[in-house]
Design a protein around this motif. Structure first.
Motif, PDB file in Angstrom:
ATOM      1  N   ILE A   9       0.052   4.139  13.310  1.00  9.84           N
ATOM      2  CA  ILE A   9      -1.205   3.270  12.965  1.00  9.84           C
ATOM      3  C   ILE A   9      -2.203   4.042  12.090  1.00  9.84           C
ATOM      4  CG2 ILE A   9      -2.361   3.092  14.994  1.00  9.84           C
ATOM      5  CD1 ILE A   9      -2.185   0.309  12.771  1.00  9.84           C
ATOM      6  N   GLY A  10      -2.307   5.412  12.582  1.00 12.41           N
ATOM      7  CA  GLY A  10      -3.292   6.323  12.173  1.00 12.41           C
ATOM      8  C   GLY A  10      -2.742   6.452  10.743  1.00 12.41           C
ATOM      9  N   ARG A  11      -1.601   7.007  10.659  1.00 12.04           N
ATOM     10  CA  ARG A  11      -1.040   7.429   9.507  1.00 12.04           C
ATOM     11  C   ARG A  11      -1.057   6.459   8.413  1.00 12.04           C
ATOM     12  NH1 ARG A  11       1.163  10.838   6.048  1.00 12.04           N
ATOM     13  NH2 ARG A  11       3.405  10.702   5.300  1.00 12.04           N
ATOM     14  N   ALA A  12      -0.858   5.089   8.887  1.00 11.36           N
ATOM     15  CA  ALA A  12      -1.119   4.091   7.776  1.00 11.36           C
ATOM     16  C   ALA A  12      -2.381   3.788   7.198  1.00 11.36           C
ATOM     17  CB  ALA A  12      -0.442   2.755   8.448  1.00 11.36           C
ATOM     18  N   TYR A  13      -3.327   3.988   8.184  1.00  8.79           N
ATOM     19  CA  TYR A  13      -4.762   3.770   7.507  1.00  8.79           C
ATOM     20  C   TYR A  13      -5.067   5.085   7.007  1.00  8.79           C
ATOM     21  CZ  TYR A  13      -6.218  -0.394  10.465  1.00  8.79           C
ATOM     22  OH  TYR A  13      -6.248  -1.559  10.869  1.00  8.79           O
ATOM     23  N   SER A  14      -4.752   6.273   7.165  1.00  4.85           N
ATOM     24  CA  SER A  14      -4.933   7.386   6.443  1.00  4.85           C
ATOM     25  C   SER A  14      -4.480   7.085   4.971  1.00  4.85           C
ATOM     26  CB  SER A  14      -4.527   8.648   7.027  1.00  4.85           C
ATOM     27  OG  SER A  14      -5.179   9.055   8.286  1.00  4.85           O
ATOM     28  N   LEU A  15      -3.300   6.888   4.934  1.00  9.66           N
ATOM     29  CA  LEU A  15      -2.549   6.681   3.717  1.00  9.66           C
ATOM     30  C   LEU A  15      -3.219   5.676   2.776  1.00  9.66           C
ATOM     31  CD1 LEU A  15       1.278   6.865   4.868  1.00  9.66           C
ATOM     32  CD2 LEU A  15      -0.046   8.458   3.182  1.00  9.66           C
ATOM     33  N   GLY A  16      -3.532   4.468   3.424  1.00  6.39           N
ATOM     34  CA  GLY A  16      -4.064   3.581   2.640  1.00  6.39           C
ATOM     35  C   GLY A  16      -5.440   3.738   2.154  1.00  6.39           C
ATOM     36  N   ASN A  17      -6.225   4.686   2.946  1.00  2.00           N
ATOM     37  CA  ASN A  17      -7.428   5.086   2.494  1.00  2.00           C
ATOM     38  C   ASN A  17      -7.295   6.171   1.585  1.00  2.00           C
ATOM     39  OD1 ASN A  17      -8.508   3.437   4.559  1.00  2.00           O
ATOM     40  ND2 ASN A  17      -9.565   4.900   5.562  1.00  2.00           N
ATOM     41  N   VAL A  18      -6.348   6.911   1.535  1.00  6.60           N
ATOM     42  CA  VAL A  18      -5.916   8.050   0.463  1.00  6.60           C
ATOM     43  C   VAL A  18      -5.898   7.092  -0.786  1.00  6.60           C
ATOM     44  CG1 VAL A  18      -4.312   9.562  -0.320  1.00  6.60           C
ATOM     45  CG2 VAL A  18      -5.404  10.051   1.891  1.00  6.60           C
ATOM     46  N   GLY A  19      -5.037   6.052  -0.771  1.00  9.35           N
ATOM     47  CA  GLY A  19      -4.613   5.298  -1.896  1.00  9.35           C
ATOM     48  C   GLY A  19      -5.876   4.684  -2.432  1.00  9.35           C
ATOM     49  N   MET A  20      -6.910   4.037  -1.642  1.00  8.69           N
ATOM     50  CA  MET A  20      -8.139   3.673  -2.316  1.00  8.69           C
ATOM     51  C   MET A  20      -9.179   4.684  -3.033  1.00  8.69           C
ATOM     52  SD  MET A  20      -9.515   0.963   0.533  1.00  8.69           S
ATOM     53  CE  MET A  20     -10.655   2.235   1.457  1.00  8.69           C
ATOM     54  N   ILE A  21      -9.110   6.099  -2.331  1.00  6.46           N
ATOM     55  CA  ILE A  21      -9.528   7.041  -2.949  1.00  6.46           C
ATOM     56  C   ILE A  21      -9.044   7.388  -4.226  1.00  6.46           C
ATOM     57  CG2 ILE A  21     -10.285   9.474  -2.912  1.00  6.46           C
ATOM     58  CD1 ILE A  21     -10.053   8.943   0.289  1.00  6.46           C
ATOM     59  N   TYR A  22      -7.900   7.401  -4.265  1.00  8.15           N
ATOM     60  CA  TYR A  22      -7.098   7.669  -5.654  1.00  8.15           C
ATOM     61  C   TYR A  22      -7.331   6.782  -6.653  1.00  8.15           C
ATOM     62  CZ  TYR A  22      -4.467  11.623  -4.194  1.00  8.15           C
ATOM     63  OH  TYR A  22      -4.196  12.836  -3.591  1.00  8.15           O
ATOM     64  N   ALA A  23      -7.442   5.488  -6.273  1.00  8.29           N
ATOM     65  CA  ALA A  23      -7.871   4.239  -7.024  1.00  8.29           C
ATOM     66  C   ALA A  23      -9.117   4.347  -7.756  1.00  8.29           C
ATOM     67  CB  ALA A  23      -7.544   3.038  -6.452  1.00  8.29           C
ATOM     68  N   GLU A  24     -10.062   4.769  -6.617  1.00  8.39           N
ATOM     69  CA  GLU A  24     -11.534   4.976  -7.451  1.00  8.39           C
ATOM     70  C   GLU A  24     -11.364   6.156  -8.373  1.00  8.39           C
ATOM     71  OE1 GLU A  24     -14.418   3.272  -6.983  1.00  8.39           O
ATOM     72  OE2 GLU A  24     -13.167   1.436  -6.217  1.00  8.39           O
ATOM     73  N   GLN A  25     -10.532   7.140  -8.378  1.00 13.79           N
ATOM     74  CA  GLN A  25     -10.298   8.327  -9.159  1.00 13.79           C
ATOM     75  C   GLN A  25      -9.718   7.968 -10.666  1.00 13.79           C
ATOM     76  OE1 GLN A  25      -8.958  11.372  -6.378  1.00 13.79           O
ATOM     77  NE2 GLN A  25     -11.156  12.096  -6.155  1.00 13.79           N
ATOM     78  N   GLU A  26      -9.185   6.620 -10.455  1.00  9.00           N
ATOM     79  CA  GLU A  26      -8.360   6.167 -11.498  1.00  9.00           C
ATOM     80  C   GLU A  26      -6.983   7.053 -11.568  1.00  9.00           C
ATOM     81  OE1 GLU A  26     -10.609   5.947 -15.221  1.00  9.00           O
ATOM     82  OE2 GLU A  26     -12.081   4.627 -14.241  1.00  9.00           O
ATOM     83  N   LYS A  27      -6.536   7.401 -10.388  1.00  8.18           N
ATOM     84  CA  LYS A  27      -5.094   8.003 -10.296  1.00  8.18           C
ATOM     85  C   LYS A  27      -4.277   7.132  -9.898  1.00  8.18           C
ATOM     86  CE  LYS A  27      -7.171  12.674  -9.217  1.00  8.18           C
ATOM     87  NZ  LYS A  27      -7.261  13.679  -8.363  1.00  8.18           N
ATOM     88  N   ASP A  28      -3.796   6.017 -10.885  1.00 14.45           N
ATOM     89  CA  ASP A  28      -3.100   4.815 -10.281  1.00 14.45           C
ATOM     90  C   ASP A  28      -1.830   4.976  -9.610  1.00 14.45           C
ATOM     91  OD1 ASP A  28      -5.451   3.462 -11.243  1.00 14.45           O
ATOM     92  OD2 ASP A  28      -4.619   3.036 -13.357  1.00 14.45           O
ATOM     93  N   ASN A  29      -1.083   6.103 -10.324  1.00 16.10           N
ATOM     94  CA  ASN A  29       0.137   6.414  -9.850  1.00 16.10           C
ATOM     95  C   ASN A  29       0.186   6.786  -8.340  1.00 16.10           C
ATOM     96  OD1 ASN A  29       1.584   5.183 -11.827  1.00 16.10           O
ATOM     97  ND2 ASN A  29       1.929   7.177 -12.775  1.00 16.10           N
ATOM     98  N   LEU A  30      -0.663   7.736  -8.033  1.00 18.20           N
ATOM     99  CA  LEU A  30      -0.868   8.037  -6.650  1.00 18.20           C
ATOM    100  C   LEU A  30      -1.414   7.233  -5.782  1.00 18.20           C
ATOM    101  CD1 LEU A  30      -2.217  11.819  -7.297  1.00 18.20           C
ATOM    102  CD2 LEU A  30      -0.078  11.224  -6.434  1.00 18.20           C
TER     103      LEU A  30
END
Length: 175
Positions: free
Chosen positions: A126-147
């Protein structure tokens, strides 16, 4: 006598958690600070570290990120000292979320990626999932869409297996 302080520490902690859950952050902070007094009296470093994180989260919810960051840093430092992997990783994840919410994406990424590594190493899905999702949101904000997509899809895969659907709706808004 020490057991009385232990009970007071736990009682005020639980009262603070309940008040925060109800959205009464000012009273939650009062309870957390009372709990902190008793945690200090019994020398409970893990409890003190956890309380620092609870206090930080409450300040973050109140929009006082500057004070929140101070408590996150103190709490993380104490939790590293007592080596509680789940609490350290959760604190890092929450601190990363606060950095994300204040637009400090580089700091958010550092904290959140460290939490992801710890959650992976201790096999805490569960912690891993939240971390991965949050990293994904950060990358989205940085416009690193693939990551962003890779991380969010990985998070969703884990969350679906755990039947935890709420964060999926949040993560999908970033895709």
């Amino acid at each position: 006598k020490d057991s009385l302080f232990e009970c007071l520490y736990n009682g005020y902690l639980q009262k603070g958690n309940a008040l925060q859950y109800k959205g009464n952050n000012s009273l939650a902070l009062e309870s957390y600070f009372q709990s902190l007094i008793y945690a200090n009296r019994i020398g409970r470093e893990k409890g003190i570290g956890g309380l620092m994180i609870s206090i930080a989260g409450t300040y973050a919810a109140m929009g006082n990120s500057k004070v929140a960051k101070n408590y996150y840093n103190k709490g993380i430092q104490l939790l590293r000292k007592v080596n509680d992997s789940i609490k350290i990783a959760t604190a890092l994840l929450n601190a990363g979320d606060d950095y994300f919410n204040t637009g400090k994406l580089d700091s958010a990424l550092i904290f959140t990626e460290e939490s992801a590594v710890i959650f992976k190493n201790i096999n805490y899905p569960i912690g891993r999932a939240y971390s991965l999702g949050n990293v994904g949101m950060i990358y989205a904000e940085q416009e690193k869409d693939n990551l962003a997509e890779v991380n969010i899809n990985s998070a969703i895969s884990i969350l679906e297996k755990l039947e935890d659907y709420y964060p999926i709706t949040v993560y999908l808004t970033y895709m």
